[in-house]
Design a protein around this motif. Structure first.
Motif, PDB file in Angstrom:
ATOM      1  N   ARG A 488      25.395  43.928  53.118  1.00 12.57           N
ATOM      2  CA  ARG A 488      26.291  43.524  54.209  1.00 12.57           C
ATOM      3  C   ARG A 488      27.497  42.733  53.700  1.00 12.57           C
ATOM      4  N   LEU A 489      28.194  43.266  52.700  1.00 14.12           N
ATOM      5  CA  LEU A 489      29.437  42.638  52.254  1.00 14.12           C
ATOM      6  C   LEU A 489      30.502  42.798  53.335  1.00 14.12           C
ATOM      7  N   SER A 490      31.327  41.789  53.509  1.00 16.45           N
ATOM      8  CA  SER A 490      32.449  41.908  54.430  1.00 16.45           C
ATOM      9  C   SER A 490      33.492  42.837  53.807  1.00 16.45           C
ATOM     10  N   GLU A 491      34.467  43.244  54.636  1.00 13.50           N
ATOM     11  CA  GLU A 491      35.523  44.129  54.137  1.00 13.50           C
ATOM     12  C   GLU A 491      36.288  43.462  53.005  1.00 13.50           C
ATOM     13  N   GLN A 492      36.591  42.159  53.156  1.00 12.03           N
ATOM     14  CA  GLN A 492      37.344  41.461  52.105  1.00 12.03           C
ATOM     15  C   GLN A 492      36.510  41.326  50.830  1.00 12.03           C
ATOM     16  N   GLU A 493      35.199  41.057  50.973  1.00  5.06           N
ATOM     17  CA  GLU A 493      34.336  40.951  49.798  1.00  5.06           C
ATOM     18  C   GLU A 493      34.261  42.281  49.047  1.00  5.06           C
ATOM     19  N   GLY A 503      39.626  44.594  36.735  1.00  2.00           N
ATOM     20  CA  GLY A 503      40.145  43.586  35.823  1.00  2.00           C
ATOM     21  C   GLY A 503      41.225  42.696  36.407  1.00  2.00           C
ATOM     22  N   PHE A 504      41.402  42.706  37.718  1.00  4.24           N
ATOM     23  CA  PHE A 504      42.408  41.847  38.349  1.00  4.24           C
ATOM     24  C   PHE A 504      41.958  40.388  38.276  1.00  4.24           C
ATOM     25  N   SER A 505      42.863  39.493  38.003  1.00  7.39           N
ATOM     26  CA  SER A 505      42.558  38.058  38.011  1.00  7.39           C
ATOM     27  C   SER A 505      42.542  37.542  39.446  1.00  7.39           C
ATOM     28  N   THR A 506      42.061  36.309  39.595  1.00  5.04           N
ATOM     29  CA  THR A 506      42.025  35.704  40.932  1.00  5.04           C
ATOM     30  C   THR A 506      43.431  35.593  41.509  1.00  5.04           C
ATOM     31  N   GLY A 507      44.389  35.199  40.709  1.00  3.08           N
ATOM     32  CA  GLY A 507      45.771  35.071  41.181  1.00  3.08           C
ATOM     33  C   GLY A 507      46.339  36.415  41.595  1.00  3.08           C
ATOM     34  N   GLU A 508      46.048  37.460  40.787  1.00  7.46           N
ATOM     35  CA  GLU A 508      46.557  38.797  41.131  1.00  7.46           C
ATOM     36  C   GLU A 508      45.929  39.310  42.417  1.00  7.46           C
ATOM     37  N   MET A 509      44.644  39.022  42.591  1.00  4.17           N
ATOM     38  CA  MET A 509      43.985  39.431  43.851  1.00  4.17           C
ATOM     39  C   MET A 509      44.608  38.734  45.049  1.00  4.17           C
ATOM     40  N   SER A 510      44.937  37.454  44.912  1.00  7.87           N
ATOM     41  CA  SER A 510      45.534  36.720  46.038  1.00  7.87           C
ATOM     42  C   SER A 510      46.875  37.326  46.420  1.00  7.87           C
ATOM     43  N   VAL A 511      47.625  37.883  45.431  1.00  6.04           N
ATOM     44  CA  VAL A 511      48.898  38.555  45.736  1.00  6.04           C
ATOM     45  C   VAL A 511      48.640  39.856  46.480  1.00  6.04           C
ATOM     46  N   VAL A 512      47.719  40.678  45.945  1.00  6.36           N
ATOM     47  CA  VAL A 512      47.437  41.988  46.563  1.00  6.36           C
ATOM     48  C   VAL A 512      46.911  41.824  47.983  1.00  6.36           C
ATOM     49  N   LEU A 513      45.992  40.862  48.163  1.00  7.57           N
ATOM     50  CA  LEU A 513      45.370  40.667  49.475  1.00  7.57           C
ATOM     51  C   LEU A 513      46.160  39.720  50.359  1.00  7.57           C
ATOM     52  N   ASP A 514      47.274  39.201  49.843  1.00  6.99           N
ATOM     53  CA  ASP A 514      48.187  38.341  50.625  1.00  6.99           C
ATOM     54  C   ASP A 514      47.442  37.137  51.183  1.00  6.99           C
ATOM     55  N   THR A 516      45.208  33.162  49.753  1.00  6.74           N
ATOM     56  CA  THR A 516      45.194  32.106  48.733  1.00  6.74           C
ATOM     57  C   THR A 516      44.142  32.375  47.667  1.00  6.74           C
ATOM     58  N   SER A 517      44.313  31.721  46.523  1.00  6.16           N
ATOM     59  CA  SER A 517      43.338  31.862  45.442  1.00  6.16           C
ATOM     60  C   SER A 517      41.981  31.301  45.854  1.00  6.16           C
ATOM     61  N   GLN A 518      41.987  30.244  46.676  1.00  2.00           N
ATOM     62  CA  GLN A 518      40.715  29.651  47.109  1.00  2.00           C
ATOM     63  C   GLN A 518      39.921  30.646  47.958  1.00  2.00           C
ATOM     64  N   VAL A 519      40.626  31.361  48.815  1.00  2.00           N
ATOM     65  CA  VAL A 519      39.948  32.372  49.656  1.00  2.00           C
ATOM     66  C   VAL A 519      39.336  33.454  48.766  1.00  2.00           C
ATOM     67  N   ILE A 520      40.077  33.864  47.722  1.00  3.14           N
ATOM     68  CA  ILE A 520      39.561  34.889  46.804  1.00  3.14           C
ATOM     69  C   ILE A 520      38.325  34.354  46.078  1.00  3.14           C
ATOM     70  N   THR A 521      38.396  33.096  45.614  1.00  7.86           N
ATOM     71  CA  THR A 521      37.254  32.490  44.905  1.00  7.86           C
ATOM     72  C   THR A 521      36.027  32.434  45.803  1.00  7.86           C
ATOM     73  N   ASN A 522      36.227  32.047  47.055  1.00 10.14           N
ATOM     74  CA  ASN A 522      35.102  31.989  48.006  1.00 10.14           C
ATOM     75  C   ASN A 522      34.506  33.377  48.235  1.00 10.14           C
ATOM     76  N   ALA A 523      35.375  34.379  48.361  1.00  9.12           N
ATOM     77  CA  ALA A 523      34.891  35.740  48.583  1.00  9.12           C
ATOM     78  C   ALA A 523      34.099  36.243  47.378  1.00  9.12           C
ATOM     79  N   SER A 538      32.517  32.882  39.028  1.00 11.48           N
ATOM     80  CA  SER A 538      32.895  33.179  37.644  1.00 11.48           C
ATOM     81  C   SER A 538      32.118  34.340  37.028  1.00 11.48           C
ATOM     82  N   THR A 539      30.895  34.582  37.491  1.00 12.98           N
ATOM     83  CA  THR A 539      30.063  35.624  36.856  1.00 12.98           C
ATOM     84  C   THR A 539      30.066  36.947  37.604  1.00 12.98           C
TER      85      THR A 539
END
Length: 550
Positions: A488-493, A503-514, A516-523, A538-539
């Protein structure tokens, strides 16, 4: 054979019984199908239908499939419901649910959901909100299991009724809001407008007049309950709510018009109450006195009718259910005892006959065996000496053979380990090749372009995400099966997992998904917890490669 004609007569009677049984079964199924068709056509059943459904219930109690038994008890409940025998109807519905085999692939889930829906109607009429809620929740669950979206939404919508009986207004409004949103999500616009009707009355009670007006306008335009002239197609209580709204905004004469329309639709209690409020607003004493009396009489009549009917139904249900269950249990016990005695006697006869026949066979076998053993003994005595001499030689050969077999098995085990490692390496190479091919897809390149922040940046569309997911399905289907599975992953997860594997970094994901980096880290942490039981971000990439891309 002294009387062959007796045998022919017996065979003829047997064939006649079999033919009669087949014919009767066919007739009963035709009757069942006919009544089921009448029920689907919303036929209002009368007392003349009762003998027919009772005879069907008697027949299918010991014949037919589980679905047929469930259907016949459901139809019996529908007939009893329509002719006003609520306790017996509820008993029939409960019997219907007992027949359903929900573990079977061919279980008639549509009929089972309808049974629980009818039970909910009975509980509502008898002011039993908790029982009604359980029946509606079960009906909704079965409808979703049957992929019957509309009936599942309707069952959820009807949950507002038990809350209404318990006067839990906030819960009524919450359910109706949720129901409206769900109807709109699946394209049922008229149902969405119809779902808010009780909310209108509650808003008027709370003097939230402006919001009530918006809901009334929405109900009139989209519910489908009005003809081309703006007149109600059925019912009449809406006119009372419309009058209350008009009275609240100062349009007294218009309110009076709608209260009178409510009376014309036989909504006496609501109509008289509305007209009383009109004449109180106009301060016309004679009319106030007149409609106060009429409203009080209508209110007393409604209250008396509801309470007498409720008391009658509950008492009848208790008496009927208690006596019916006791009688059925005694009859069932008597029948079980009867069949048990017959079975025991029949089994005893079979056992005695079989035992005697077996005894005769064993006696013959013993005589034959004694003769054979006597001959074998003489021969064995002669050969025993030769065998003892050979035994010592064979013992030495056995030790050598066992040692050779053990060495051979060790070699085979080592070879299997080498083969397994080779196959794993080969599979890893294949996967790496597929993943390499995935990264070279145009859609992956499109997402790599997106990670470069630009002034006129636009987030990927839903179609872009579908294309990316389709590429994963083509090259690494195991990955998509896992993130789409029961975790049951969410759409964003899910999207974060796709980008992480590329291989996208957290910062790159935050750009693509428009975001914040914190939201990406939580997801990432949430997805890692659901997929691999590790509550950290991290893992995630390592786990995806280790568990999903091999």
């Amino acid at each position: 054979m002294k009387h062959p004609q007796n045998t022919y007569i017996a065979l003829f009677l047997l064939l006649a019984l079999l033919f009669t049984g087949c014919t009767r079964g066919k007739q009963m199924r035709q009757r069942l199908q006919f009544i089921a068709a009448c029920n689907r056509a919303d036929t209002v059943f009368t007392a003349r239908w009762k003998p027919t459904v009772d005879s069907l219930a008697d027949y299918f109690r010991n014949h037919g499939t589980a679905n047929e038994r469930m259907m016949v008890y459901y139809l019996q409940g529908r007939v009893l419901h329509d002719i006003g025998e609520a306790p017996q109807a509820l008993d029939a519905y409960q019997r219907a649910t007992e027949q359903a085999d929900t573990t079977s692939d061919d279980c008639d889930l549509r009929t089972l959901a309808a049974v629980y829906g009818q039970m909910a109607d009975l509980f509502h009429a008898q002011y039993l909100p908790d029982d009604e809620m359980k029946a509606l929740q079960t009906a909704e669950r079965i409808a979703w299991k049957n992929k019957d979206t509309l009936n599942a939404l309707i069952a959820f919508d009807l949950r507002s009724r038990p809350y209404y009986l318990k006067d839990e207004q906030d819960s009524v409004m919450f359910i109706e809001k949720q129901a409206r949103e769900r109807y709109l999500k699946y394209g049922y616009r008229e149902k969405a407008a119809q779902a808010i009707y009780s909310t209108i009355s509650i808003l008027l009670d709370r003097q939230q007049i402006q919001e009530a007006g918006l809901y009334l306008n929405l109900y009139e335009k989209e519910s489908g309950n009005f003809d081309e002239n703006g007149e109600l197609i059925f019912g009449g209580h809406y006119y009372y709510s419309k009058g209350r709204y008009l009275l609240a905004i100062g349009k007294v004469d218009s309110a009076q018009y709608y209260f009178q329309k409510a009376l014309s639709k036989n909504q006496k209690e609501a109509g008289y109450k509305g007209l009383l409020s009109v004449y109180e607003k106009k301060n016309i004493t004679d009319s106030i006195a007149k409609y106060a009396k009429l409203f009080a009489a209508a209110n007393d009549s409604s209250y008396l009718h509801v309470n007498q009917e409720k008391l009658h139904q509950i008492t009848a249900m208790y008496d009927y259910s208690r006596h019916q269950r006791v009688a059925e249990q005694e009859a069932r016990k008597a029948q079980i005892r009867k069949y048990a005695i017959i079975s025991i006697l029949f089994s005893a006869l079979i056992i005695i006959a079989a035992g005697f026949a077996k005894y005769r066979r064993e006696q013959k076998k013993k005589i034959t065996e004694i003769d054979r053993l006597t001959a074998d003994y003489q021969s064995a005595k002669i050969n025993s000496q030769c065998l003892s001499e050979d035994l010592s030689m064979l013992s030495g050969m056995k030790e050598v053979s066992e040692k050779l077999l053990q060495e051979r098995q060790t070699q085979i085990d080592d070879l299997n380990i080498i083969i397994q490692k080779y196959e794993e390496q080969l599979q890893q190479l294949k996967t790496d090749e597929k993943f390499k091919a995935l990264k070279q897809c145009d859609i992956v390149g499109f997402y790599h372009q997106k990670k470069q922040h630009t002034l006129n940046y636009s987030a990927p569309s839903s179609q872009d995400w579908k294309k990316l997911k389709a590429a994963f399905i083509r090259y690494v289907p195991l990955f998509v099966n896992t993130i789409d599975g029961k975790n049951r992953l969410s759409e964003q997860e899910q999207r974060v997992c796709l980008l992480e594997s590329l291989g996208f970094s957290t910062g790159e994901m935050s750009v693509v998904l428009d975001t914040t980096s914190q939201v990406i880290t939580n997801a990432k942490a949430s997805a890692n917890q659901k997929l691999f039981s590790e509550n950290k971000a991290s893992t995630l990439g390592k786990n995806l490669k280790k568990h999903l891309l091999v």
